[in-house]
Design an enzyme around this catalytic site. Sequence first.
Site, PDB file in Angstrom:
ATOM      1  N   HIS A   1      39.612  37.414  46.210  1.00 45.70           N
ATOM      2  CA  HIS A   1      39.074  38.735  46.563  1.00 45.70           C
ATOM      3  C   HIS A   1      39.989  39.323  47.642  1.00 45.70           C
ATOM      4  O   HIS A   1      39.651  39.351  48.817  1.00 45.70           O
ATOM      5  CB  HIS A   1      37.633  38.638  47.053  1.00 45.70           C
ATOM      6  CG  HIS A   1      36.642  38.833  45.958  1.00 45.70           C
ATOM      7  ND1 HIS A   1      36.513  40.025  45.270  1.00 45.70           N
ATOM      8  CD2 HIS A   1      35.750  37.981  45.401  1.00 45.70           C
ATOM      9  CE1 HIS A   1      35.573  39.898  44.338  1.00 45.70           C
ATOM     10  NE2 HIS A   1      35.096  38.678  44.393  1.00 45.70           N
TER      11      HIS A   1
ATOM     12  N   GLU B   1      33.328  40.550  59.312  1.00 49.00           N
ATOM     13  CA  GLU B   1      32.030  40.576  58.622  1.00 49.00           C
ATOM     14  C   GLU B   1      30.982  41.433  59.329  1.00 49.00           C
ATOM     15  O   GLU B   1      29.951  41.746  58.733  1.00 49.00           O
ATOM     16  CB  GLU B   1      31.522  39.145  58.419  1.00 49.00           C
ATOM     17  CG  GLU B   1      32.362  38.400  57.373  1.00 49.00           C
ATOM     18  CD  GLU B   1      32.009  36.931  57.261  1.00 49.00           C
ATOM     19  OE1 GLU B   1      31.672  36.332  58.316  1.00 49.00           O
ATOM     20  OE2 GLU B   1      32.060  36.389  56.156  1.00 49.00           O
TER      21      GLU B   1
ATOM     22  N   HIS C   1      65.965  47.826  32.274  1.00 48.89           N
ATOM     23  CA  HIS C   1      66.520  46.685  31.556  1.00 48.89           C
ATOM     24  C   HIS C   1      67.550  47.183  30.541  1.00 48.89           C
ATOM     25  O   HIS C   1      67.248  48.038  29.711  1.00 48.89           O
ATOM     26  CB  HIS C   1      65.424  45.900  30.835  1.00 48.89           C
ATOM     27  CG  HIS C   1      64.449  45.274  31.790  1.00 48.89           C
ATOM     28  ND1 HIS C   1      64.741  44.141  32.515  1.00 48.89           N
ATOM     29  CD2 HIS C   1      63.211  45.646  32.158  1.00 48.89           C
ATOM     30  CE1 HIS C   1      63.710  43.833  33.290  1.00 48.89           C
ATOM     31  NE2 HIS C   1      62.769  44.732  33.105  1.00 48.89           N
TER      32      HIS C   1
ATOM     33  N   TYR D   1      44.135  56.153  35.736  1.00 44.90           N
ATOM     34  CA  TYR D   1      42.987  56.748  36.412  1.00 44.90           C
ATOM     35  C   TYR D   1      43.322  58.187  36.816  1.00 44.90           C
ATOM     36  O   TYR D   1      44.441  58.477  37.228  1.00 44.90           O
ATOM     37  CB  TYR D   1      42.625  55.951  37.665  1.00 44.90           C
ATOM     38  CG  TYR D   1      42.132  54.541  37.396  1.00 44.90           C
ATOM     39  CD1 TYR D   1      41.792  54.131  36.112  1.00 44.90           C
ATOM     40  CD2 TYR D   1      42.003  53.622  38.428  1.00 44.90           C
ATOM     41  CE1 TYR D   1      41.337  52.849  35.871  1.00 44.90           C
ATOM     42  CE2 TYR D   1      41.543  52.336  38.201  1.00 44.90           C
ATOM     43  CZ  TYR D   1      41.211  51.949  36.923  1.00 44.90           C
ATOM     44  OH  TYR D   1      40.763  50.689  36.689  1.00 44.90           O
TER      45      TYR D   1
END
Length: 459
Positions: free
Chosen positions: A165, A436, A309, A365
Amino acid sequence: MPDMRVIRIATTCRACSRGFSSRLFSRLLPTCLIILGLALSAQGSRPAHATTAAEATDPIAQAASKIESQLILWRRDIHQHPELGFQEHRTAALVANHLRNLQFDEVLTGIGETGVVGILHGKLPGPVVALRADMDALPVLEQTGLEFASTATANWQGQQVPVMHACGHDAHVAILMGAASVLSQRRDTLAGTVMFIFQPAEEGSDHGGGAEAMLADGLFDQHKPGAIFALHVVPAERGSLHYRSGPTAASADTFRVDMQGQGTHGAMPWGGSDSLSAAAQAVLGIQSIISRRIDITRAPAIISVGSFHAGNRHNIVPSNATLTGTIRTFDAEVRSRIHQLIEDVASGAASSYGVTATTTIERGYPVLVNDPSLGQKMLPTLQRLAGAQLHEADRMTGAEDFAFYAQQVPGMYIGLGAMPPGKLLFNHAPDFTIDESSLKVGVVVLSQLALDFLALPGQ
Ligand SMILES: [Zn+2]
Ligand SMILES: [Zn+2]
């Protein structure tokens, strides 16, 4: 599940200069986020998020504080068991169980493959508001040294890869689960419906992203929200909020140019047609489009060639050359114009060397637009919650599939500062982690945005 879509594949043939269409190459992995600019905007503010007098008396803040230890446990559990896009089975089960335990009115699973939707009806009538979290992790080898660090691996594009994550979606899931707890406790006074969207694959996959997949599965068919909110942890002062009105995250499209020439001996280049030189000219031309052909006063944009390439030996002029790149824009018209110009530049470069150019553009997107009207209505909420820690965000050149929801209903996407004190960590990096203490702030922000939206007059 969304189909792979082809925007344009234009081929110019040296013989006939005729264009035609065909299917496109593989889908790009869109990068969510990277709200790096946000980190800069937050420097020099208050050193840490402390409990304020307002928090001590605010019932939502109190409710969030009460479940803080649970938020941290959820986040660590999800962090230790990360899953790649469309593979979030364990995470989805955790979420669905939680929503069922809260006695949600509806808990729908398998929406957009692994997505989960929870519907919470208040006892009082009112509009619908949606809150969204993304659940997927990334193919990154974790190097945080945390005791709950991931050792997970998974199959990605045919390879076994480490999973982490590294974008903070573990925090997003924990925060939205927390908001579900907080808002379900207020069901008796809740005037309207809250839709909780836990989506897969925000980072994209070989067959698109999770937002499109959930929408294609009828996400908004039953309950169309009047607004949708989401937040993303960003490398900025913990507890700070970052928002901008209008275009916020870029569109992310992929392009590919294939040059087809005639191979020949490097000592006798006139015997063939040089695809490599045509491609090299196309690189320079394409990367000059922004500075020479686009009105950047309208909106900024970026074109980057990322791969080239051609050839395999010093004395052979190669028959083929291929280049690929990414296009980022903040405006639909600029986006379309760039697509056309890339095709034109590639064709021009090709014809000057007598080779054929095939240009393929895949739409990723779209531009994420924070609805200005919704922003105006909700800004007082952000100001009340963050005070001096509310910052105007810079545009993000990363992409975010929240954009698809925001195309259908007014959307608001906010950065949540979550940087551990004294550290500068970036999303997607192997040492990325969060403070946190930002989790409960996230719970308050999403819960309060939902409540305040439902309480707006005229909804
Ligand atoms: Zn990301
Ligand atoms: Zn992300």
